[in-house]
Design an enzyme around this catalytic site. Sequence first.
Site, PDB file in Angstrom:
ATOM      1  N   GLU A  40       0.823  -1.210   0.000  1.00 23.77           N
ATOM      2  CA  GLU A  40       0.000   0.000   0.000  1.00 23.77           C
ATOM      3  C   GLU A  40       0.856   1.259   0.000  1.00 23.77           C
ATOM      4  O   GLU A  40       0.537   2.243  -0.666  1.00 23.77           O
ATOM      5  CB  GLU A  40      -0.954   0.017   1.213  1.00 23.77           C
ATOM      6  CG  GLU A  40      -2.055  -1.037   1.151  1.00 23.77           C
ATOM      7  CD  GLU A  40      -2.970  -0.870  -0.061  1.00 23.77           C
ATOM      8  OE1 GLU A  40      -3.023   0.230  -0.632  1.00 23.77           O
ATOM      9  OE2 GLU A  40      -3.619  -1.860  -0.456  1.00 23.77           O
ATOM     10  N   GLN A  45       0.698   6.898  -5.126  1.00 25.37           N
ATOM     11  CA  GLN A  45       1.257   7.714  -6.224  1.00 25.37           C
ATOM     12  C   GLN A  45       2.022   6.885  -7.254  1.00 25.37           C
ATOM     13  O   GLN A  45       2.806   7.418  -8.023  1.00 25.37           O
ATOM     14  CB  GLN A  45       2.258   8.783  -5.708  1.00 25.37           C
ATOM     15  CG  GLN A  45       1.966   9.376  -4.365  1.00 25.37           C
ATOM     16  CD  GLN A  45       0.992  10.512  -4.453  1.00 25.37           C
ATOM     17  OE1 GLN A  45       0.623  10.915  -5.535  1.00 25.37           O
ATOM     18  NE2 GLN A  45       0.525  10.982  -3.334  1.00 25.37           N
ATOM     19  N   THR A  46       1.888   5.580  -7.242  1.00 20.23           N
ATOM     20  CA  THR A  46       2.674   4.740  -8.144  1.00 20.23           C
ATOM     21  C   THR A  46       1.778   3.696  -8.799  1.00 20.23           C
ATOM     22  O   THR A  46       0.920   3.115  -8.137  1.00 20.23           O
ATOM     23  CB  THR A  46       3.790   4.010  -7.335  1.00 20.23           C
ATOM     24  OG1 THR A  46       4.591   5.001  -6.704  1.00 20.23           O
ATOM     25  CG2 THR A  46       4.656   3.150  -8.213  1.00 20.23           C
ATOM     26  N   LEU A  83      11.725   5.486  -7.383  1.00 20.63           N
ATOM     27  CA  LEU A  83      10.282   5.401  -7.119  1.00 20.63           C
ATOM     28  C   LEU A  83       9.686   6.769  -6.754  1.00 20.63           C
ATOM     29  O   LEU A  83       8.490   6.992  -6.905  1.00 20.63           O
ATOM     30  CB  LEU A  83      10.037   4.400  -5.981  1.00 20.63           C
ATOM     31  CG  LEU A  83       8.673   3.750  -5.844  1.00 20.63           C
ATOM     32  CD1 LEU A  83       8.181   3.167  -7.150  1.00 20.63           C
ATOM     33  CD2 LEU A  83       8.721   2.656  -4.782  1.00 20.63           C
ATOM     34  N   TYR A  85       8.928  10.288  -4.271  1.00 16.01           N
ATOM     35  CA  TYR A  85       8.220  10.507  -3.002  1.00 16.01           C
ATOM     36  C   TYR A  85       8.937   9.774  -1.857  1.00 16.01           C
ATOM     37  O   TYR A  85       8.387   8.877  -1.232  1.00 16.01           O
ATOM     38  CB  TYR A  85       6.774  10.029  -3.088  1.00 16.01           C
ATOM     39  CG  TYR A  85       5.964  10.716  -4.156  1.00 16.01           C
ATOM     40  CD1 TYR A  85       5.403  11.966  -3.910  1.00 16.01           C
ATOM     41  CD2 TYR A  85       5.779  10.138  -5.394  1.00 16.01           C
ATOM     42  CE1 TYR A  85       4.673  12.617  -4.886  1.00 16.01           C
ATOM     43  CE2 TYR A  85       5.054  10.788  -6.383  1.00 16.01           C
ATOM     44  CZ  TYR A  85       4.498  12.022  -6.114  1.00 16.01           C
ATOM     45  OH  TYR A  85       3.773  12.652  -7.085  1.00 16.01           O
ATOM     46  N   TYR A 123      -6.666   5.759   4.592  1.00 22.21           N
ATOM     47  CA  TYR A 123      -6.794   4.781   3.504  1.00 22.21           C
ATOM     48  C   TYR A 123      -5.956   3.519   3.797  1.00 22.21           C
ATOM     49  O   TYR A 123      -6.468   2.391   3.727  1.00 22.21           O
ATOM     50  CB  TYR A 123      -6.356   5.401   2.162  1.00 22.21           C
ATOM     51  CG  TYR A 123      -6.184   4.339   1.114  1.00 22.21           C
ATOM     52  CD1 TYR A 123      -7.298   3.808   0.464  1.00 22.21           C
ATOM     53  CD2 TYR A 123      -4.936   3.813   0.816  1.00 22.21           C
ATOM     54  CE1 TYR A 123      -7.172   2.797  -0.461  1.00 22.21           C
ATOM     55  CE2 TYR A 123      -4.790   2.796  -0.107  1.00 22.21           C
ATOM     56  CZ  TYR A 123      -5.921   2.303  -0.748  1.00 22.21           C
ATOM     57  OH  TYR A 123      -5.788   1.288  -1.650  1.00 22.21           O
ATOM     58  N   ASP A 141      -9.966   5.808  -1.684  1.00 24.38           N
ATOM     59  CA  ASP A 141      -8.837   6.413  -2.392  1.00 24.38           C
ATOM     60  C   ASP A 141      -9.346   6.986  -3.717  1.00 24.38           C
ATOM     61  O   ASP A 141     -10.558   7.060  -3.943  1.00 24.38           O
ATOM     62  CB  ASP A 141      -7.717   5.395  -2.625  1.00 24.38           C
ATOM     63  CG  ASP A 141      -8.104   4.349  -3.650  1.00 24.38           C
ATOM     64  OD1 ASP A 141      -9.304   4.211  -3.954  1.00 24.38           O
ATOM     65  OD2 ASP A 141      -7.200   3.663  -4.164  1.00 24.38           O
ATOM     66  N   CYS A 202     -17.672   1.347 -19.984  1.00 19.68           N
ATOM     67  CA  CYS A 202     -19.094   1.349 -19.604  1.00 19.68           C
ATOM     68  C   CYS A 202     -19.881   0.303 -20.387  1.00 19.68           C
ATOM     69  O   CYS A 202     -20.856  -0.257 -19.866  1.00 19.68           O
ATOM     70  CB  CYS A 202     -19.709   2.724 -19.838  1.00 19.68           C
ATOM     71  SG  CYS A 202     -18.911   4.024 -18.892  1.00 19.68           S
ATOM     72  N   SER A 305       5.688  16.111  -8.880  1.00 19.16           N
ATOM     73  CA  SER A 305       4.251  16.404  -8.857  1.00 19.16           C
ATOM     74  C   SER A 305       3.953  17.895  -8.695  1.00 19.16           C
ATOM     75  O   SER A 305       3.013  18.406  -9.289  1.00 19.16           O
ATOM     76  CB  SER A 305       3.572  15.602  -7.753  1.00 19.16           C
ATOM     77  OG  SER A 305       4.193  15.896  -6.539  1.00 19.16           O
TER      78      SER A 305
HETATM   79  S1  SF4 Z   1     -21.104   2.369 -16.186  1.00 20.00           S
HETATM   80 FE1  SF4 Z   1     -19.142   3.309 -16.660  1.00 20.00          FE
HETATM   81  S2  SF4 Z   1     -18.986   5.017 -15.244  1.00 20.00           S
HETATM   82 FE2  SF4 Z   1     -20.611   3.707 -14.471  1.00 20.00          FE
HETATM   83  S3  SF4 Z   1     -19.574   2.365 -13.005  1.00 20.00           S
HETATM   84 FE3  SF4 Z   1     -19.572   1.302 -14.962  1.00 20.00          FE
HETATM   85  S4  SF4 Z   1     -17.610   1.858 -15.910  1.00 20.00           S
HETATM   86 FE4  SF4 Z   1     -17.982   3.306 -14.244  1.00 20.00          FE
END
Ligand code: SF4
Length: 357
Positions: A40, A45-46, A83, A85, A123, A141, A202, A305
């Site tokens: 973790e 940042q990696t 690495l 940071y 986190y 996160d 999606c 950064s």
């Molecule tokens: S539909 Fe798209 S935006 Fe919505 S949780 Fe699934 S991948 Fe993410």
Amino acid sequence: MNSESAISIISTTLQEWYSTHRRDLPWRTNSDPYRIWLSEIILQQTRVEQGLPYFERITHRFPDVHTLANAPIDELLKLWQGLGYYSRARNLYAAAQQVVRDFGGRFPDSYDTLLQLKGVGEYTAAAIASIAYGEAKAVVDGNVFRVISRLYALDTPTYTTEGKKQFTTLAQQLLDPSHPSEHNQALMDFGAMQCTPASPRCSDCPLQAHCLAYASDTVSQYPVRRSATPKRERFFHYLMIVNGNNTYIQQREHKDIWQHLWEFPLLEADHEMSTEEWLQDPLLAPFAQQTLRMETPVKLRHILSHQIIHALFVTLHVSGTVELPPESSWRTLSLSDLSGVAVSRLTEKFLVKSEHN
Ligand code: SF4
């Protein structure tokens, strides 16, 4: 959307997705808190692909918290080289010593006690507590912010106090208390692989039917981002003196980038100096009589950064006894030992470019 059944469907769907898509990562072979903690901290940042070889090298050299706590910090910084940071490595080392000194060598086993470790924030404490000990604590996160902001079409910016509170509450509501480890890891992987920052997948997303951003065709608007603040520009002028088989280095001691790393004598200025201007600086003047030759100066730009470093490296080959500047912290080092000290990625780039590595 907030009904108990919808929440339960989302968590179950995430865990089903995870059972077929989970990434095979070395810290997932068991629930050793030491390895989870290391992973973790490395992955802050990696990217996973970049952090993996570091995880392998560090756990190979330091298989448990005792070995890490008892080693010199320079060894860890050397393994960490590249690495970035570096405060993460210093905190890692301090926390290992805390575990040995304050917890009898046993890793703290609850969210609240984990928070006492240096460098362990909410986190990381939630990740270790849930994955190693099964505590019902949701991780929050960047991945989780993104997924939740899209699922709920939440406009609250994640970087505000109100936003953090709101997202943490929702993440905790979504958590499956009987499987916190699987749920949290599923959400982390889902954010990294399916609901990605750019071009989320999606079309084949199992949460599509529950996603308000998808339903309103506004996925690209989430999460609401902070406008970028300009990076601070800094101008570093380094002097590498080569005297026979030796050179001179110093350790960065101040609270600043690269603390505890080694580097060549440095002059930081508020502007970019030309080589001529740099050579007239009082730091270099004593070497004028001893200089045999100067290599072509090397200019490098290094982006962090929040900062951009404009660096100029001048290498002088000198002869005779070098009088180290009074009150300087310069140390003499054999050129062949240069590759063994922990340096910044910037100095490493110079050494490779100038073939002094
Ligand atoms: S539909 Fe798209 S935006 Fe919505 S949780 Fe699934 S991948 Fe993410």
